[in-house]
Write a protein that holds these residues in place. Structure first.
Motif, PDB file in Angstrom:
ATOM      1  N   PRO A 169       1.463  19.484  31.597  1.00  0.00           N
ATOM      2  CA  PRO A 169       0.972  18.480  31.287  1.00  0.00           C
ATOM      3  C   PRO A 169       1.017  17.940  30.066  1.00  0.00           C
ATOM      4  O   PRO A 169       1.131  18.580  29.246  1.00  0.00           O
ATOM      5  N   SER A 170       1.972  17.072  29.843  1.00  0.00           N
ATOM      6  CA  SER A 170       1.917  16.027  28.166  1.00  0.00           C
ATOM      7  C   SER A 170       0.469  16.669  27.469  1.00  0.00           C
ATOM      8  O   SER A 170      -1.028  16.223  28.039  1.00  0.00           O
ATOM      9  N   LEU A 222      -0.970  14.669  25.250  1.00  0.00           N
ATOM     10  CA  LEU A 222      -1.338  13.084  25.115  1.00  0.00           C
ATOM     11  C   LEU A 222      -2.516  12.644  26.659  1.00  0.00           C
ATOM     12  O   LEU A 222      -2.931  12.071  26.341  1.00  0.00           O
ATOM     13  N   GLU A 235      -4.336  15.626  27.827  1.00  0.00           N
ATOM     14  CA  GLU A 235      -5.226  16.624  28.316  1.00  0.00           C
ATOM     15  C   GLU A 235      -6.626  16.058  28.186  1.00  0.00           C
ATOM     16  O   GLU A 235      -7.102  15.783  29.200  1.00  0.00           O
ATOM     17  N   VAL A 273       8.799  11.383  32.552  1.00  0.00           N
ATOM     18  CA  VAL A 273       8.097  12.176  31.031  1.00  0.00           C
ATOM     19  C   VAL A 273       7.280  11.563  29.312  1.00  0.00           C
ATOM     20  O   VAL A 273       7.759  10.292  29.265  1.00  0.00           O
ATOM     21  N   LEU A 274       6.672  12.098  29.170  1.00  0.00           N
ATOM     22  CA  LEU A 274       6.047  10.784  28.402  1.00  0.00           C
ATOM     23  C   LEU A 274       5.895  11.003  27.001  1.00  0.00           C
ATOM     24  O   LEU A 274       5.975  12.203  26.106  1.00  0.00           O
ATOM     25  N   ASP A 333       6.622  11.020  22.453  1.00  0.00           N
ATOM     26  CA  ASP A 333       5.103  10.681  21.704  1.00  0.00           C
ATOM     27  C   ASP A 333       4.546   9.761  21.322  1.00  0.00           C
ATOM     28  O   ASP A 333       3.957   9.299  20.110  1.00  0.00           O
ATOM     29  N   SER A 387       3.997   6.671  22.889  1.00  0.00           N
ATOM     30  CA  SER A 387       3.653   6.006  24.030  1.00  0.00           C
ATOM     31  C   SER A 387       2.519   5.162  23.603  1.00  0.00           C
ATOM     32  O   SER A 387       1.462   6.103  22.528  1.00  0.00           O
ATOM     33  N   ILE A 389      -0.080   6.111  28.664  1.00  0.00           N
ATOM     34  CA  ILE A 389      -0.415   7.313  28.829  1.00  0.00           C
ATOM     35  C   ILE A 389      -1.743   7.205  29.073  1.00  0.00           C
ATOM     36  O   ILE A 389      -1.710   8.422  30.461  1.00  0.00           O
ATOM     37  N   TYR A 432      -0.018   7.490  32.963  1.00  0.00           N
ATOM     38  CA  TYR A 432       0.855   8.383  33.337  1.00  0.00           C
ATOM     39  C   TYR A 432      -0.466   9.000  33.498  1.00  0.00           C
ATOM     40  O   TYR A 432       0.187  10.032  34.468  1.00  0.00           O
ATOM     41  N   TYR A 472      -0.328  11.183  37.262  1.00  0.00           N
ATOM     42  CA  TYR A 472       0.071  12.534  37.362  1.00  0.00           C
ATOM     43  C   TYR A 472      -0.882  13.347  38.569  1.00  0.00           C
ATOM     44  O   TYR A 472      -1.068  14.053  38.653  1.00  0.00           O
TER      45      TYR A 472
END
Length: 201
Positions: free
Chosen positions: A37-38, A40, A42, A148-149, A151, A153, A158, A161, A165
């Motif tokens: 997971p990105s 961003l 979390e 893919v996310l 940076d 975004s 976010i 996404y 996810y």
């Protein structure tokens, strides 16, 4: 007494297994997430309570022979595995400890009805697939739409996404079924408020 409980031998998979000359290994399926997971998202995954699942599920490998053995030793009458050292079963506490999910609080269940699933999909994910089947969307569409996310975004992207996810986690690990390729948007309606969703069981 045991004989009375174990009454489904003629329908059990172990009967077929004993009649074929070679061991049969079941074909199993797990839908691994495309990557970690990105960072961003979390905080959103932590709020919902899916952070541990998102990390533990990455790169899962299945032991097909072990799964086949357990299927053969499962007794539907008693909901237990009968193995040489005794009987055992999987408890809710086992699931909680392994997946890190809450088992306290209001239960996340029930159906959701909508006249326009396309509008809901657009509101929550910012895009609409070509085909929505009564609220069901294709998992491959989710992967292609949210690969893919970046940076750079913005916050709306976010959050979208994160929801995409979470849908992949729900269908891939928590609620898998034979369809394999579809997930229902109702889960997003239930999880729309990250903080409140984290209180659900």
């Amino acid at each position: 007494m045991t004989r009375q409980l174990i009454r489904l031998d003629d329908k059990h998979i172990s009967i077929n297994q004993m009649q074929i000359p070679v061991d049969r290994v079941l074909q199993c399926f797990i839908r691994n997430l495309p990557g970690p997971p990105s960072p961003l998202i979390e905080n959103y995954l932590r709020e919902v309570g899916f952070w541990h699942v998102a990390n533990i599920g990455r790169g899962c490998k299945l032991d097909l022979k072990l799964i086949s053995t357990f299927v053969e030793r499962w007794r539907p009458e008693t909901h237990t595995f009968h193995i040489p050292c005794g009987k055992c079963t999987i408890t809710l506490e086992d699931v909680q400890l392994q997946l890190g999910l809450s088992v306290d609080g209001s239960v996340l269940t029930g159906s959701a009805q909508s006249v326009d699933w396309g509008a809901i999909c657009y509101d929550l994910l910012g895009a609409i697939p070509d085909n929505i089947y009564g609220g069901w969307i294709d998992m491959s569409w989710l992967r292609e739409t949210f690969p893919v996310l970046g940076d750079d975004s913005i916050e709306v992207q976010i959050v979208q996404y994160a929801w995409a996810y979470i849908l992949q986690i729900v269908r891939g690990y928590l609620m898998p079924d034979k369809s394999r390729n579809f997930v229902h948007l109702r889960w997003l309606l239930k999880l729309i408020d990250f903080r409140a969703a984290g209180e659900l069981s």
